[in-house]
Design a protein around this motif. Sequence first.
Motif, PDB file in Angstrom:
ATOM      1  N   ALA A 271      35.597 -25.670 104.505  1.00  0.00           N
ATOM      2  CA  ALA A 271      34.311 -26.213 104.066  1.00  0.00           C
ATOM      3  C   ALA A 271      34.097 -26.017 102.570  1.00  0.00           C
ATOM      4  O   ALA A 271      33.513 -26.873 101.899  1.00  0.00           O
ATOM      5  N   VAL A 272      34.583 -24.892 102.035  1.00  0.00           N
ATOM      6  CA  VAL A 272      34.458 -24.649 100.586  1.00  0.00           C
ATOM      7  C   VAL A 272      35.165 -25.744  99.795  1.00  0.00           C
ATOM      8  O   VAL A 272      34.629 -26.299  98.832  1.00  0.00           O
ATOM      9  N   ALA A 273      36.389 -26.068 100.206  1.00  0.00           N
ATOM     10  CA  ALA A 273      37.139 -27.114  99.503  1.00  0.00           C
ATOM     11  C   ALA A 273      36.499 -28.484  99.692  1.00  0.00           C
ATOM     12  O   ALA A 273      36.550 -29.328  98.795  1.00  0.00           O
ATOM     13  N   PHE A 493      16.659 -29.628 103.035  1.00  0.00           N
ATOM     14  CA  PHE A 493      16.691 -28.212 103.401  1.00  0.00           C
ATOM     15  C   PHE A 493      16.710 -28.041 104.922  1.00  0.00           C
ATOM     16  O   PHE A 493      17.428 -27.175 105.453  1.00  0.00           O
ATOM     17  N   VAL A 494      15.924 -28.855 105.621  1.00  0.00           N
ATOM     18  CA  VAL A 494      15.948 -28.815 107.090  1.00  0.00           C
ATOM     19  C   VAL A 494      17.341 -29.163 107.599  1.00  0.00           C
ATOM     20  O   VAL A 494      17.860 -28.527 108.538  1.00  0.00           O
ATOM     21  N   TYR A 495      17.964 -30.165 106.973  1.00  0.00           N
ATOM     22  CA  TYR A 495      19.326 -30.551 107.369  1.00  0.00           C
ATOM     23  C   TYR A 495      20.299 -29.397 107.128  1.00  0.00           C
ATOM     24  O   TYR A 495      21.178 -29.123 107.964  1.00  0.00           O
ATOM     25  N   PHE A 496      20.144 -28.721 105.992  1.00  0.00           N
ATOM     26  CA  PHE A 496      20.990 -27.563 105.690  1.00  0.00           C
ATOM     27  C   PHE A 496      20.834 -26.498 106.768  1.00  0.00           C
ATOM     28  O   PHE A 496      21.827 -25.950 107.274  1.00  0.00           O
ATOM     29  N   MET A 497      19.604 -26.203 107.153  1.00  0.00           N
ATOM     30  CA  MET A 497      19.371 -25.125 108.114  1.00  0.00           C
ATOM     31  C   MET A 497      19.873 -25.482 109.513  1.00  0.00           C
ATOM     32  O   MET A 497      20.407 -24.626 110.224  1.00  0.00           O
ATOM     33  N   LEU A 498      19.709 -26.740 109.930  1.00  0.00           N
ATOM     34  CA  LEU A 498      20.195 -27.094 111.269  1.00  0.00           C
ATOM     35  C   LEU A 498      21.718 -27.071 111.319  1.00  0.00           C
ATOM     36  O   LEU A 498      22.311 -26.668 112.339  1.00  0.00           O
ATOM     37  N   LYS A 499      22.381 -27.494 110.245  1.00  0.00           N
ATOM     38  CA  LYS A 499      23.835 -27.404 110.194  1.00  0.00           C
ATOM     39  C   LYS A 499      24.286 -25.949 110.171  1.00  0.00           C
ATOM     40  O   LYS A 499      25.315 -25.593 110.761  1.00  0.00           O
ATOM     41  N   GLY A 627      25.264 -30.405 104.319  1.00  0.00           N
ATOM     42  CA  GLY A 627      25.858 -29.914 105.556  1.00  0.00           C
ATOM     43  C   GLY A 627      27.070 -29.035 105.319  1.00  0.00           C
ATOM     44  O   GLY A 627      27.273 -28.021 106.009  1.00  0.00           O
ATOM     45  N   THR A 628      27.888 -29.395 104.332  1.00  0.00           N
ATOM     46  CA  THR A 628      29.088 -28.606 104.038  1.00  0.00           C
ATOM     47  C   THR A 628      28.726 -27.244 103.478  1.00  0.00           C
ATOM     48  O   THR A 628      29.330 -26.218 103.840  1.00  0.00           O
ATOM     49  N   LEU A 629      27.732 -27.202 102.581  1.00  0.00           N
ATOM     50  CA  LEU A 629      27.294 -25.908 102.052  1.00  0.00           C
ATOM     51  C   LEU A 629      26.753 -25.017 103.161  1.00  0.00           C
ATOM     52  O   LEU A 629      26.960 -23.794 103.145  1.00  0.00           O
ATOM     53  N   ALA A 634      27.445 -20.286 106.596  1.00  0.00           N
ATOM     54  CA  ALA A 634      27.527 -19.793 107.974  1.00  0.00           C
ATOM     55  C   ALA A 634      28.855 -19.107 108.244  1.00  0.00           C
ATOM     56  O   ALA A 634      28.902 -18.057 108.903  1.00  0.00           O
ATOM     57  N   ASP A 635      29.944 -19.671 107.748  1.00  0.00           N
ATOM     58  CA  ASP A 635      31.263 -19.087 108.002  1.00  0.00           C
ATOM     59  C   ASP A 635      31.482 -17.802 107.207  1.00  0.00           C
ATOM     60  O   ASP A 635      32.138 -16.870 107.681  1.00  0.00           O
TER      61      ASP A 635
END
Length: 675
Positions: A271-273, A493-499, A627-629, A634-635
């Motif tokens: 995901a970082v890449a 931000f909501v999208y970030f948190m759900l992902k 989503g990737t961030l 998370a990982d």
Amino acid sequence: MKKKVKRYTEQIEVGSQNHYFVLKDFSRLLDCQIEKIVLFLLEKQGLLATRLSNLGEQHHALIQQSDGSRISELQEAYRAVGQELLRLLFFVEMNAIGIRKILKKIDKRFGYKFTDYYVKTRANHPYSQLRQVFKHVGFSAVVGALSHNLADLQDLQNNQGNYISIYDQPAFSHPDPVIDSIKSAVDRLSNSTNFLHFLGRHAFIMEDELPTPSEDESLEQRYHFMSLLLNLANTFLYMVNTYIIVPTADDYSLSLGAAATVCGVVIGSMAVAQVFSSVYFSAWSNRSYLRPLVFSSIVLFVGNALYALAYDLNSITVLLIGRLFCGLGSARAINRRYISDCVPLKLRMQASAGFVSASALGMACGPALACLLQTKFKIYKLTFNEETLPGWLMALAWLVYLLWLWISFREPHCETKENLVPNEANAGQLANVTLENGYTQPLLMKIEAKQQDEDEDQERDDAEEDSQEIHKPVTSIVVAYRLLTPSVKVQLFVYFMLKYAMEIVLAESSVITGYYFIWPISRVAIFLACLGLTVLPVNIIVGKYITNIFEERQVLLASEIMVCIGILLSFHIFNPYSVPQYVGSALITFVSAEVLEGVNLSLLSRCMSSRLSRGTYNGGLLSTEAGTLARVVADEVRMPPRSKNTGNIRNNSSNGRNQQDENQELGMTKASHQR
């Protein structure tokens, strides 16, 4: 109306008027404008009804005389009426968006929710004219007359006539394109949805608010079904590649002598890449689609091969480099861009739904394949076991895909890519230019008034841009950020948190189930596959029923509450920590986040500037980055198991890398006795 809002602001600042007068006067003015729209609409509907009545007489005469030579002529006449109705729908949509914008402006200028008051008092009133605009009252009869008459003529042309009335068999295998366009326009105007549209919104492939009534010929020429299929296959394989290693990544890292904390880095490095690859692939797609897809396939082949070779090389560094290569080969930005740029409007929603379905199936198939790869053998000096087989399998898959891509993919024409500028002669796109400047012109205006409006429109308000640049794509991330209004930032931000929540559920599954329940790899893989398989059924229920019963804001709030409940249920509060508690909390969190994603992206697509629908820094890229961030965070924050219980994760994780088979079996026996 914009001039009036500005004048109200000046009057309130100098104290010559109060808020009550402003509300009363503005309501009266807006009612008058809506009445003009509705009366014009009814006038045009009457003209269309007259034309349909005349065509109906010709239709009846044609049936009585059994004259088949005039069927095509009559069909074209009906289609012409359909095109006029479609233009009328675009007119209504343009004014509906204009109403939303002026209500938004007065809310912002005066700091209170005038919109809520206005809509509540007008929407359900028996004499409401607002419903004529937003609920397409009166269109159904015209659409019904067009559709059943065209279907009747089609039946006569095919010499069928095997039913009593057109209402007995209204559906045909090939409905008329103009009817499909009208239905799409009506659905868009009323914000009604179905499963296909709801699923397609997950792809977040933005479209202009007012697309052209006719299909763009250049877009038709660039469309190639096999190329679209290859893009969807790329999406599927990449999601399989992402999740096929999740059940075994912990074992793999520990078997190479790495600390438990490295397990999260192995999963998250991809995901970082991808954070960086999404940007350069999106920019590369301005010039070509084939070359970046070929490069992506080669990089993914190399990355998976390195991931598999790390076992025999006994190197955690090679393992991490392999996963970084896999992330650098992420072509999801190209897959989205191809659908947006090269698929005709009539097929774009289906293609978007295919993109989301391919992602969901890949998410489910990845862990399922890991469950099937429970074997061990050696060929020469290469080891094939449950830890390396995912890498070898995906390397082979990307090699086959690369050959298929090279043979079958057709590079579209490059005439409209980064600098795609619509033809100014097109009425629909002229309407969109007008719309983006914050006003609509249903009637002619005097030159002086028009010039005054153009002067006032120099103010930057939310997503309103200059009329000369409204169709130019965004050229930098700074400009893209400036176009993000507060509501868009909140939705991102909501999208970030759900992902983040979804990735925590998926990536932590092997650690949690190994630590608390001592699940084998096969059971973890089946669990993850079952979670992935819930995506499509949940979207069917939400898309066909829930979003048509409740407002999207209500669904958004309810799904956020359910995600919170699922997270709270996952904590180890009661002893013992049971399997039903973990499975139930994971299911609630994942499914609720999936519902939240569809509604969130639906709202986001309507809030985001249309300039972000094209170019390198488009809305799809921004959502992908968010989503990737979330996956990266998370990982990287995964909690490792306690060191004293590390041996409980898997049967073979405590064994040395260079032991013989006999020593491995002995170590496994000792570990089981310790448990």
